[in-house]
Motif scaffolding. Structure first.
Motif, PDB file in Angstrom:
ATOM      1  N   GLY A  10       0.842  -1.188   0.000  1.00 56.09           N
ATOM      2  CA  GLY A  10       0.000   0.000   0.000  1.00 56.09           C
ATOM      3  C   GLY A  10       0.877   1.237   0.000  1.00 56.09           C
ATOM      4  O   GLY A  10       2.053   1.165  -0.324  1.00 56.09           O
ATOM      5  N   PHE A  11       0.315   2.377   0.365  1.00 59.23           N
ATOM      6  CA  PHE A  11       1.101   3.603   0.463  1.00 59.23           C
ATOM      7  C   PHE A  11       0.484   4.510   1.510  1.00 59.23           C
ATOM      8  O   PHE A  11      -0.670   4.340   1.891  1.00 59.23           O
ATOM      9  CB  PHE A  11       1.224   4.320  -0.890  1.00 59.23           C
ATOM     10  CG  PHE A  11      -0.058   4.844  -1.451  1.00 59.23           C
ATOM     11  CD1 PHE A  11      -0.414   6.172  -1.273  1.00 59.23           C
ATOM     12  CD2 PHE A  11      -0.906   4.023  -2.171  1.00 59.23           C
ATOM     13  CE1 PHE A  11      -1.599   6.666  -1.796  1.00 59.23           C
ATOM     14  CE2 PHE A  11      -2.086   4.503  -2.708  1.00 59.23           C
ATOM     15  CZ  PHE A  11      -2.439   5.827  -2.518  1.00 59.23           C
ATOM     16  N   TYR A  61       1.886  11.439  -2.004  1.00 59.26           N
ATOM     17  CA  TYR A  61       2.552  10.352  -1.304  1.00 59.26           C
ATOM     18  C   TYR A  61       3.648  10.940  -0.426  1.00 59.26           C
ATOM     19  O   TYR A  61       4.101  12.057  -0.649  1.00 59.26           O
ATOM     20  CB  TYR A  61       3.144   9.335  -2.286  1.00 59.26           C
ATOM     21  CG  TYR A  61       4.139   9.943  -3.261  1.00 59.26           C
ATOM     22  CD1 TYR A  61       5.489  10.022  -2.938  1.00 59.26           C
ATOM     23  CD2 TYR A  61       3.724  10.466  -4.470  1.00 59.26           C
ATOM     24  CE1 TYR A  61       6.397  10.598  -3.808  1.00 59.26           C
ATOM     25  CE2 TYR A  61       4.620  11.040  -5.349  1.00 59.26           C
ATOM     26  CZ  TYR A  61       5.953  11.104  -5.023  1.00 59.26           C
ATOM     27  OH  TYR A  61       6.852  11.676  -5.881  1.00 59.26           O
ATOM     28  N   THR A  62       4.042  10.192   0.579  1.00 66.64           N
ATOM     29  CA  THR A  62       5.072  10.685   1.493  1.00 66.64           C
ATOM     30  C   THR A  62       6.459  10.336   0.985  1.00 66.64           C
ATOM     31  O   THR A  62       6.626   9.446   0.164  1.00 66.64           O
ATOM     32  CB  THR A  62       4.892  10.080   2.900  1.00 66.64           C
ATOM     33  OG1 THR A  62       4.922   8.668   2.791  1.00 66.64           O
ATOM     34  CG2 THR A  62       3.587  10.529   3.524  1.00 66.64           C
ATOM     35  N   ARG A  63       7.463  11.045   1.502  1.00 64.75           N
ATOM     36  CA  ARG A  63       8.855  10.803   1.131  1.00 64.75           C
ATOM     37  C   ARG A  63       9.712  10.799   2.377  1.00 64.75           C
ATOM     38  O   ARG A  63       9.383  11.419   3.385  1.00 64.75           O
ATOM     39  CB  ARG A  63       9.357  11.903   0.190  1.00 64.75           C
ATOM     40  CG  ARG A  63       8.583  11.963  -1.094  1.00 64.75           C
ATOM     41  CD  ARG A  63       9.035  13.084  -1.984  1.00 64.75           C
ATOM     42  NE  ARG A  63       8.860  14.367  -1.300  1.00 64.75           N
ATOM     43  CZ  ARG A  63       9.492  15.478  -1.630  1.00 64.75           C
ATOM     44  NH1 ARG A  63      10.343  15.489  -2.612  1.00 64.75           N
ATOM     45  NH2 ARG A  63       9.279  16.591  -0.972  1.00 64.75           N
ATOM     46  N   TRP A  64      10.853  10.105   2.300  1.00 65.58           N
ATOM     47  CA  TRP A  64      11.839  10.075   3.372  1.00 65.58           C
ATOM     48  C   TRP A  64      12.958  11.012   2.962  1.00 65.58           C
ATOM     49  O   TRP A  64      13.418  11.000   1.812  1.00 65.58           O
ATOM     50  CB  TRP A  64      12.382   8.650   3.537  1.00 65.58           C
ATOM     51  CG  TRP A  64      13.471   8.548   4.548  1.00 65.58           C
ATOM     52  CD1 TRP A  64      13.336   8.400   5.886  1.00 65.58           C
ATOM     53  CD2 TRP A  64      14.874   8.589   4.301  1.00 65.58           C
ATOM     54  NE1 TRP A  64      14.557   8.339   6.483  1.00 65.58           N
ATOM     55  CE2 TRP A  64      15.530   8.455   5.536  1.00 65.58           C
ATOM     56  CE3 TRP A  64      15.647   8.732   3.147  1.00 65.58           C
ATOM     57  CZ2 TRP A  64      16.917   8.458   5.645  1.00 65.58           C
ATOM     58  CZ3 TRP A  64      17.025   8.730   3.260  1.00 65.58           C
ATOM     59  CH2 TRP A  64      17.649   8.596   4.506  1.00 65.58           C
ATOM     60  N   LEU A  80       7.450   0.319   6.866  1.00 61.37           N
ATOM     61  CA  LEU A  80       7.768   1.333   5.876  1.00 61.37           C
ATOM     62  C   LEU A  80       9.188   1.141   5.376  1.00 61.37           C
ATOM     63  O   LEU A  80      10.110   0.894   6.166  1.00 61.37           O
ATOM     64  CB  LEU A  80       7.622   2.733   6.472  1.00 61.37           C
ATOM     65  CG  LEU A  80       6.265   3.086   7.065  1.00 61.37           C
ATOM     66  CD1 LEU A  80       6.306   4.467   7.707  1.00 61.37           C
ATOM     67  CD2 LEU A  80       5.175   3.008   6.015  1.00 61.37           C
ATOM     68  N   PHE A  81       9.386   1.281   4.054  1.00 63.63           N
ATOM     69  CA  PHE A  81      10.694   1.133   3.436  1.00 63.63           C
ATOM     70  C   PHE A  81      10.962   2.325   2.529  1.00 63.63           C
ATOM     71  O   PHE A  81      10.122   2.683   1.707  1.00 63.63           O
ATOM     72  CB  PHE A  81      10.764  -0.153   2.611  1.00 63.63           C
ATOM     73  CG  PHE A  81      10.548  -1.397   3.420  1.00 63.63           C
ATOM     74  CD1 PHE A  81      11.614  -2.003   4.076  1.00 63.63           C
ATOM     75  CD2 PHE A  81       9.287  -1.946   3.533  1.00 63.63           C
ATOM     76  CE1 PHE A  81      11.414  -3.148   4.828  1.00 63.63           C
ATOM     77  CE2 PHE A  81       9.079  -3.100   4.288  1.00 63.63           C
ATOM     78  CZ  PHE A  81      10.148  -3.692   4.930  1.00 63.63           C
ATOM     79  N   GLU A 115       7.638   3.052   0.547  1.00 67.61           N
ATOM     80  CA  GLU A 115       6.695   1.967   0.299  1.00 67.61           C
ATOM     81  C   GLU A 115       6.168   1.503   1.644  1.00 67.61           C
ATOM     82  O   GLU A 115       6.924   1.397   2.605  1.00 67.61           O
ATOM     83  CB  GLU A 115       7.378   0.789  -0.397  1.00 67.61           C
ATOM     84  CG  GLU A 115       7.727   1.058  -1.832  1.00 67.61           C
ATOM     85  CD  GLU A 115       8.314  -0.159  -2.510  1.00 67.61           C
ATOM     86  OE1 GLU A 115       8.329  -1.262  -1.911  1.00 67.61           O
ATOM     87  OE2 GLU A 115       8.775  -0.007  -3.645  1.00 67.61           O
ATOM     88  N   ALA A 116       4.869   1.250   1.717  1.00 69.39           N
ATOM     89  CA  ALA A 116       4.239   0.824   2.966  1.00 69.39           C
ATOM     90  C   ALA A 116       3.623  -0.563   2.787  1.00 69.39           C
ATOM     91  O   ALA A 116       3.057  -0.865   1.736  1.00 69.39           O
ATOM     92  CB  ALA A 116       3.159   1.821   3.375  1.00 69.39           C
ATOM     93  N   TYR A 117       3.759  -1.391   3.816  1.00 71.46           N
ATOM     94  CA  TYR A 117       3.163  -2.725   3.822  1.00 71.46           C
ATOM     95  C   TYR A 117       2.440  -2.924   5.146  1.00 71.46           C
ATOM     96  O   TYR A 117       2.936  -2.507   6.189  1.00 71.46           O
ATOM     97  CB  TYR A 117       4.244  -3.800   3.655  1.00 71.46           C
ATOM     98  CG  TYR A 117       4.891  -3.756   2.302  1.00 71.46           C
ATOM     99  CD1 TYR A 117       4.415  -4.542   1.261  1.00 71.46           C
ATOM    100  CD2 TYR A 117       5.958  -2.903   2.045  1.00 71.46           C
ATOM    101  CE1 TYR A 117       4.999  -4.490   0.006  1.00 71.46           C
ATOM    102  CE2 TYR A 117       6.541  -2.844   0.795  1.00 71.46           C
ATOM    103  CZ  TYR A 117       6.055  -3.643  -0.223  1.00 71.46           C
ATOM    104  OH  TYR A 117       6.632  -3.580  -1.472  1.00 71.46           O
TER     105      TYR A 117
END
Length: 75
Positions: free
Chosen positions: A18-19, A30-33, A69-70, A57-59
């Motif tokens: 997901g996200f 979308y979010t960013r790191w 989160l990755f 990326e979210a799982y």
């Protein structure tokens, strides 16, 4: 196709992709790191210049709902 990601909370294998949505003003959706400690500019916005930025990326675990989160591809 099921992935082999394992939940770090309960150990379940096969997390749901997901996200995490960002719907704020001027958001990309979308979010960013961003690498480093948060520094704010004059108008309260985060300073990004020269910092590595990556998409997130979210799982979600189907058993316990824990999110993993990755930080992956460059944004």
């Amino acid at each position: 196709m099921t992935n082999t990601f394992r939940c770090s909370n309960c150990g379940t294998v096969g997390l749901e992709p997901g996200f995490v949505e960002d719907s704020g003003q001027n958001a990309r959706g979308y979010t960013r790191w961003v690498q480093g400690v948060l520094e704010k500019g004059v108008f309260g916005m985060a300073k990004l210049r020269g910092r590595p930025v990556r998409e997130i990326e979210a799982y979600r675990c189907p058993s316990c709902s824990h999110l993993e989160l990755f930080a992956t591809a460059r944004a």
